[in-house]
Design a protein around this motif. Sequence first.
Motif, mmCIF file in Angstrom:
data_model
loop_
_atom_site.group_PDB
_atom_site.id
_atom_site.type_symbol
_atom_site.label_atom_id
_atom_site.label_comp_id
_atom_site.label_asym_id
_atom_site.label_seq_id
_atom_site.Cartn_x
_atom_site.Cartn_y
_atom_site.Cartn_z
ATOM 1 N N GLY A 46 -4.651 2.677 -0.148
ATOM 2 C CA GLY A 46 -4.512 2.724 -1.598
ATOM 3 C C GLY A 46 -3.459 1.729 -2.024
ATOM 4 O O GLY A 46 -2.308 1.813 -1.603
ATOM 5 N N GLN A 97 -5.207 9.085 -8.664
ATOM 6 C CA GLN A 97 -4.367 8.095 -9.303
ATOM 7 C C GLN A 97 -3.393 8.807 -10.208
ATOM 8 O O GLN A 97 -3.652 9.918 -10.640
ATOM 9 C CB GLN A 97 -5.197 7.116 -10.140
ATOM 10 C CG GLN A 97 -6.034 6.201 -9.280
ATOM 11 C CD GLN A 97 -7.470 6.636 -9.271
ATOM 12 O OE1 GLN A 97 -7.821 7.600 -8.611
ATOM 13 N NE2 GLN A 97 -8.315 5.925 -9.964
ATOM 14 N N VAL A 121 -8.518 -0.283 -3.453
ATOM 15 C CA VAL A 121 -8.467 0.272 -2.106
ATOM 16 C C VAL A 121 -8.938 -0.817 -1.158
ATOM 17 O O VAL A 121 -10.001 -1.419 -1.365
ATOM 18 C CB VAL A 121 -9.351 1.528 -1.963
ATOM 19 C CG1 VAL A 121 -9.455 1.965 -0.514
ATOM 20 C CG2 VAL A 121 -8.809 2.658 -2.823
ATOM 21 N N ILE A 171 -5.345 9.254 -0.605
ATOM 22 C CA ILE A 171 -6.725 9.082 -0.164
ATOM 23 C C ILE A 171 -7.054 10.177 0.836
ATOM 24 O O ILE A 171 -6.226 10.530 1.674
ATOM 25 C CB ILE A 171 -6.948 7.719 0.513
ATOM 26 C CG1 ILE A 171 -6.601 6.575 -0.436
ATOM 27 C CG2 ILE A 171 -8.380 7.570 1.004
ATOM 28 C CD1 ILE A 171 -6.651 5.217 0.220
ATOM 29 N N MET A 193 -9.770 9.807 -3.844
ATOM 30 C CA MET A 193 -8.395 9.400 -4.073
ATOM 31 C C MET A 193 -7.946 9.915 -5.418
ATOM 32 O O MET A 193 -8.750 10.268 -6.267
ATOM 33 C CB MET A 193 -8.260 7.889 -4.011
ATOM 34 C CG MET A 193 -9.001 7.141 -5.068
ATOM 35 S SD MET A 193 -8.714 5.394 -4.918
ATOM 36 C CE MET A 193 -6.973 5.361 -4.670
ATOM 37 N N PRO A 253 -3.477 3.876 -7.724
ATOM 38 C CA PRO A 253 -3.999 4.792 -6.710
ATOM 39 C C PRO A 253 -2.899 5.238 -5.755
ATOM 40 O O PRO A 253 -2.088 4.430 -5.327
ATOM 41 C CB PRO A 253 -5.060 3.958 -5.990
ATOM 42 C CG PRO A 253 -4.679 2.545 -6.235
ATOM 43 C CD PRO A 253 -4.009 2.516 -7.575
ATOM 44 N N SER A 303 0.835 -1.197 0.000
ATOM 45 C CA SER A 303 0.000 0.000 0.000
ATOM 46 C C SER A 303 0.869 1.246 0.000
ATOM 47 O O SER A 303 1.920 1.285 0.631
ATOM 48 C CB SER A 303 -0.910 0.009 1.219
ATOM 49 O OG SER A 303 -1.742 -1.120 1.202
#
Length: 127
Positions: A76, A119, A83, A106, A117, A103, A61
């Motif tokens: 993310g 990206q 997520v 957040i 979020m 991603p 993450s």
Amino acid sequence: MSVIDKATDNVTATVPVGDSPRRVAVTSDGNKVYIANNNTVSVIDTAADIVIATVPVGTSSCEIVVSPDGSKVYLGNFYNNSVTVINTKTNTVTAKVPVGEWPMGIAVTPDGKKRYMWQTLTATMSL
């Protein structure tokens, strides 16, 4: 993870967490800290400065945030375009929500009703 005293800027504790810790999020009451590691999330009790749970998330993450009411943690997942949602009472994964590519960040609105979020390759999305 290091705990630093704000008044003295000295390290007061070192808490071992999972492999390759990347990000940290704190509950609004300051009672718990969540560390996004490689494939896990470490849950730390701030009163004792110890890991009280390790949540397997199965992916690396790049961002972590706690909902305003402290009931959920959102991660993310950069490499699998999703997520992960963690229930903080049970410290279990309750959902993996597919999102756009890579991603990164957040944010949660103060009322907790929307999560946003961004990206790297697509527009902002609401979860």
